[in-house]
Design a protein around this motif. Sequence first.
Motif, PDB file in Angstrom:
ATOM      1  N   ALA A 249      13.656  -2.866   2.842  1.00 13.26           N
ATOM      2  CA  ALA A 249      13.124  -1.658   3.478  1.00 13.26           C
ATOM      3  C   ALA A 249      11.984  -1.060   2.662  1.00 13.26           C
ATOM      4  CB  ALA A 249      14.242  -0.628   3.661  1.00 13.26           C
ATOM      5  N   LEU A 250      12.179  -0.931   1.369  1.00 10.56           N
ATOM      6  CA  LEU A 250      11.149  -0.343   0.508  1.00 10.56           C
ATOM      7  C   LEU A 250       9.874  -1.185   0.509  1.00 10.56           C
ATOM      8  CD1 LEU A 250      13.398   0.702  -2.510  1.00 10.56           C
ATOM      9  CD2 LEU A 250      12.466   2.213  -0.739  1.00 10.56           C
ATOM     10  N   SER A 251      10.029  -2.493   0.607  1.00  9.18           N
ATOM     11  CA  SER A 251       8.860  -3.384   0.580  1.00  9.18           C
ATOM     12  C   SER A 251       8.003  -3.232   1.826  1.00  9.18           C
ATOM     13  CB  SER A 251       9.304  -4.841   0.429  1.00  9.18           C
ATOM     14  OG  SER A 251       9.848  -5.342   1.638  1.00  9.18           O
ATOM     15  N   TYR A 252       8.564  -2.668   2.891  1.00  9.85           N
ATOM     16  CA  TYR A 252       7.798  -2.436   4.117  1.00  9.85           C
ATOM     17  C   TYR A 252       7.360  -0.978   4.256  1.00  9.85           C
ATOM     18  CZ  TYR A 252       8.840  -7.147   5.781  1.00  9.85           C
ATOM     19  OH  TYR A 252       8.902  -8.514   5.932  1.00  9.85           O
ATOM     20  N   GLY A 253       7.537  -0.186   3.210  1.00  7.24           N
ATOM     21  CA  GLY A 253       7.004   1.168   3.201  1.00  7.24           C
ATOM     22  C   GLY A 253       7.936   2.238   3.715  1.00  7.24           C
ATOM     23  N   VAL A 533       3.126   6.064   0.949  1.00 10.38           N
ATOM     24  CA  VAL A 533       3.000   4.609   0.949  1.00 10.38           C
ATOM     25  C   VAL A 533       1.531   4.264   0.746  1.00 10.38           C
ATOM     26  CG1 VAL A 533       2.774   4.447   3.474  1.00 10.38           C
ATOM     27  CG2 VAL A 533       3.553   2.468   2.183  1.00 10.38           C
ATOM     28  N   ILE A 534       1.283   3.249  -0.093  1.00 12.17           N
ATOM     29  CA  ILE A 534      -0.078   2.780  -0.350  1.00 12.17           C
ATOM     30  C   ILE A 534      -0.236   1.402   0.285  1.00 12.17           C
ATOM     31  CG2 ILE A 534      -1.784   2.163  -2.102  1.00 12.17           C
ATOM     32  CD1 ILE A 534      -0.374   4.151  -3.996  1.00 12.17           C
ATOM     33  N   ILE A 553       1.483  -1.987  -0.738  1.00 11.83           N
ATOM     34  CA  ILE A 553       1.255  -2.200  -2.174  1.00 11.83           C
ATOM     35  C   ILE A 553       2.270  -1.416  -3.007  1.00 11.83           C
ATOM     36  CG2 ILE A 553      -0.404  -1.901  -4.055  1.00 11.83           C
ATOM     37  CD1 ILE A 553      -1.093  -4.107  -2.013  1.00 11.83           C
ATOM     38  N   GLU A 554       2.580  -0.191  -2.545  1.00 14.43           N
ATOM     39  CA  GLU A 554       3.489   0.665  -3.310  1.00 14.43           C
ATOM     40  C   GLU A 554       4.181   1.650  -2.368  1.00 14.43           C
ATOM     41  OE1 GLU A 554       3.319   3.532  -7.326  1.00 14.43           O
ATOM     42  OE2 GLU A 554       1.548   2.450  -6.640  1.00 14.43           O
ATOM     43  N   THR A 555       5.447   1.898  -2.631  1.00 11.05           N
ATOM     44  CA  THR A 555       6.213   2.901  -1.896  1.00 11.05           C
ATOM     45  C   THR A 555       6.702   3.943  -2.892  1.00 11.05           C
ATOM     46  OG1 THR A 555       6.946   1.202  -0.315  1.00 11.05           O
ATOM     47  CG2 THR A 555       8.149   3.286  -0.315  1.00 11.05           C
ATOM     48  N   ILE A 556       6.482   5.210  -2.566  1.00  9.57           N
ATOM     49  CA  ILE A 556       6.771   6.318  -3.486  1.00  9.57           C
ATOM     50  C   ILE A 556       7.692   7.303  -2.783  1.00  9.57           C
ATOM     51  CG2 ILE A 556       5.753   8.253  -4.772  1.00  9.57           C
ATOM     52  CD1 ILE A 556       3.081   6.345  -4.577  1.00  9.57           C
ATOM     53  N   LYS A 557       8.851   7.554  -3.372  1.00  8.44           N
ATOM     54  CA  LYS A 557       9.816   8.490  -2.788  1.00  8.44           C
ATOM     55  C   LYS A 557       9.927   9.708  -3.701  1.00  8.44           C
ATOM     56  CE  LYS A 557      13.156  10.214  -0.324  1.00  8.44           C
ATOM     57  NZ  LYS A 557      12.715  11.173   0.696  1.00  8.44           N
ATOM     58  N   GLY A 559       7.765  11.353  -5.256  1.00  8.87           N
ATOM     59  CA  GLY A 559       6.956  11.241  -6.466  1.00  8.87           C
ATOM     60  C   GLY A 559       7.288  10.071  -7.366  1.00  8.87           C
ATOM     61  N   GLN A 560       8.372   9.352  -7.087  1.00 11.69           N
ATOM     62  CA  GLN A 560       8.795   8.225  -7.927  1.00 11.69           C
ATOM     63  C   GLN A 560       8.497   6.901  -7.229  1.00 11.69           C
ATOM     64  OE1 GLN A 560      10.061   8.740 -11.109  1.00 11.69           O
ATOM     65  NE2 GLN A 560       9.553  10.875 -10.638  1.00 11.69           N
ATOM     66  N   THR A 561       7.869   5.981  -7.945  1.00 14.92           N
ATOM     67  CA  THR A 561       7.614   4.658  -7.378  1.00 14.92           C
ATOM     68  C   THR A 561       8.942   3.913  -7.218  1.00 14.92           C
ATOM     69  OG1 THR A 561       5.397   4.503  -8.298  1.00 14.92           O
ATOM     70  CG2 THR A 561       6.487   2.431  -7.766  1.00 14.92           C
ATOM     71  N   VAL A 562       9.244   3.497  -5.993  1.00 11.18           N
ATOM     72  CA  VAL A 562      10.499   2.780  -5.718  1.00 11.18           C
ATOM     73  C   VAL A 562      10.246   1.337  -5.313  1.00 11.18           C
ATOM     74  CG1 VAL A 562      11.925   4.798  -5.203  1.00 11.18           C
ATOM     75  CG2 VAL A 562      10.506   3.813  -3.379  1.00 11.18           C
ATOM     76  N   PHE A 563       8.976   1.010  -5.035  1.00  9.17           N
ATOM     77  CA  PHE A 563       8.598  -0.386  -4.790  1.00  9.17           C
ATOM     78  C   PHE A 563       7.142  -0.560  -5.180  1.00  9.17           C
ATOM     79  CE2 PHE A 563       6.190  -3.347  -2.147  1.00  9.17           C
ATOM     80  CZ  PHE A 563       6.846  -4.532  -2.438  1.00  9.17           C
ATOM     81  N   LYS A 564       6.846  -1.667  -5.837  1.00  6.58           N
ATOM     82  CA  LYS A 564       5.460  -2.004  -6.174  1.00  6.58           C
ATOM     83  C   LYS A 564       5.281  -3.496  -6.009  1.00  6.58           C
ATOM     84  CE  LYS A 564       1.896  -0.248  -9.196  1.00  6.58           C
ATOM     85  NZ  LYS A 564       1.611   0.668 -10.312  1.00  6.58           N
ATOM     86  N   LYS A 565       4.263  -3.880  -5.257  1.00  9.90           N
ATOM     87  CA  LYS A 565       4.038  -5.301  -4.991  1.00  9.90           C
ATOM     88  C   LYS A 565       3.465  -5.989  -6.220  1.00  9.90           C
ATOM     89  CE  LYS A 565       2.002  -8.299  -1.458  1.00  9.90           C
ATOM     90  NZ  LYS A 565       3.281  -8.873  -1.004  1.00  9.90           N
TER      91      LYS A 565
END
Length: 565
Positions: A249-253, A533-534, A553-557, A559-565
């Motif tokens: 889920a996080l990888s898809y934003g 989401v970036i 490229i990146e998912t931020i919840k 303020g915290q990065t929870v996924f980064k490609k």
Amino acid sequence: MKNTLLVILGIILFSCNEKEKKQTENTATVYFGGDIITMAGNTPEYAEALVINDGKIIFVGASDEAMKAAKKGHQMIDLKGKTLLPGLIDGHAHFGSFAAQAIGAQILPSPDAKADDIPQLLQILKDWNTPENRALTGWIFGMGFDDSVLKEKRFPTKEDLDQVSTETPIMLIHISGHFASLNSKGLELLEITADTKNPEGGIIRRMPNSMEPNGVLEELAAIPLYAKALTPASEEALMKFMQAGQEMALSYGYTTAQDGRAMEQHALLAKLAEQGFWKLDVVSYVDYMFTKPLESKWYSKTYNNHYRVAGMKITLDGSPQGRTAWRTTPYLLPPDGADKNYSGYPAIPNDADVTAIYEKAFANNYQILTHANGDAAMDQMIRTMKPLAEKYGNDDRRNVLIHGQYIRDDQLDSYKELDVITSLFPLHTFYWGDWHKEIIGDSLGNKISPVKTALNKGVKITIHTDAPVALPNLMRVVWTAVNRTSRSGAIIGKNERLTPYEALKALTDWSAYQHFEENEKGTLEKGKLADLVILDKNPLKVEPDTIKDIQVIETIKEGQTVFKK
């Protein structure tokens, strides 16, 4: 003694200095250098910079003003031409099942996997059938086979699946989520025999000229049994499952995920919330037969450790591509064994039963999601809901139609009158658009998921993946809503195309509203959560056909990065 006092005094002074330092340390972050789309207006609005602090957005606007808002000592993040959006919110999905899709045998057809014919599907199962994978649940399992795409245009039967194993039970769940195929061992363990009768709202398919089950189960003959094959066999397996689902889920934003028909899995979702497991928000709608959570602390407008129950779910019919959606006219191409007048069937035949379920929701002010695909099912929804809206009042309930593939224009008018949000499903135009035209005709096939007509009529809309019906790939959802191109390249209803901005609104601003979260999510505005989401490219600026290739490229919840490609 004097030395001891000096040491204690030193410790106190050091602690005070550290505390003061932490209190004065600036944790603000400024994003700049890319396309920052606020999603706040009816037309695209861009900001030069976005400032977040303490999990919230504190400024959106011009760069020089952003520097003032961020104050001294802030962090700078250069987007380097990438695109920043609010975190994505799927209008409808089954988050609790993401795990099984992520970790099970990958039996989706192309382009998501390679199960394009039955021999390929069986080979995928054979390759997945390792001791480590079998230990997950004790079954060989996978989600996503699609008879409409398989070269043979049929369901795999027990005779097919017995070629993979006769010793280990096998359960494959159809891409619609409304059917299952089992091998002989699976049928044996579930005690499904020639003497087993069809349950109400479901069918056990049989061998030719026999009552012997052929391994294919429909609707309520299948759905209640999924947990048998998909329940992790150990705590270790459980954590592997849930980590895989959350990471997907996080990888898809996703920053907010919906479990759109929670049953027994509510207890698991709540347990993991208690353990602080969730990195994104999970909002559940419990099935009308499992309403105890609505009487618990989890039923709330606010999240408890990133989890809450928001309302109820009712299912009135089945799958259009599986031809169990309940229609007012017959299918042009009925399923095997059905007569020429076959038009699908209701999940709850008696209107009085549907009324009683809706009345429970209206009387308790529960938001209710209704799965209805065929126009007969939507007629049932409208005629049973309308009197209750008049009886109890209908202000700001935000009840939702889920899917609505074969919705008629007059039904859209009724939903506007009832103030029902229509969460439509344009993903079908790619995955099953050609198939819809075969089973209901070219003209009606072009009208599936009529999102533009709904918007033009003033109906509130969202769009969704219904994952794990398909991968939870939200950029593919945007692409299908914008292009409406089928697998064969045909355009499925050119006049129903959304603009890229409208499609993004349906996965951000409008979806936040659907979930009663528009004050915290959905747009980049001061005071809202820093759910971001970036993307590697801007969906509003690329060629429409390349939207499907955009990567998170990146998912931020908060303020915290929870996924980064």
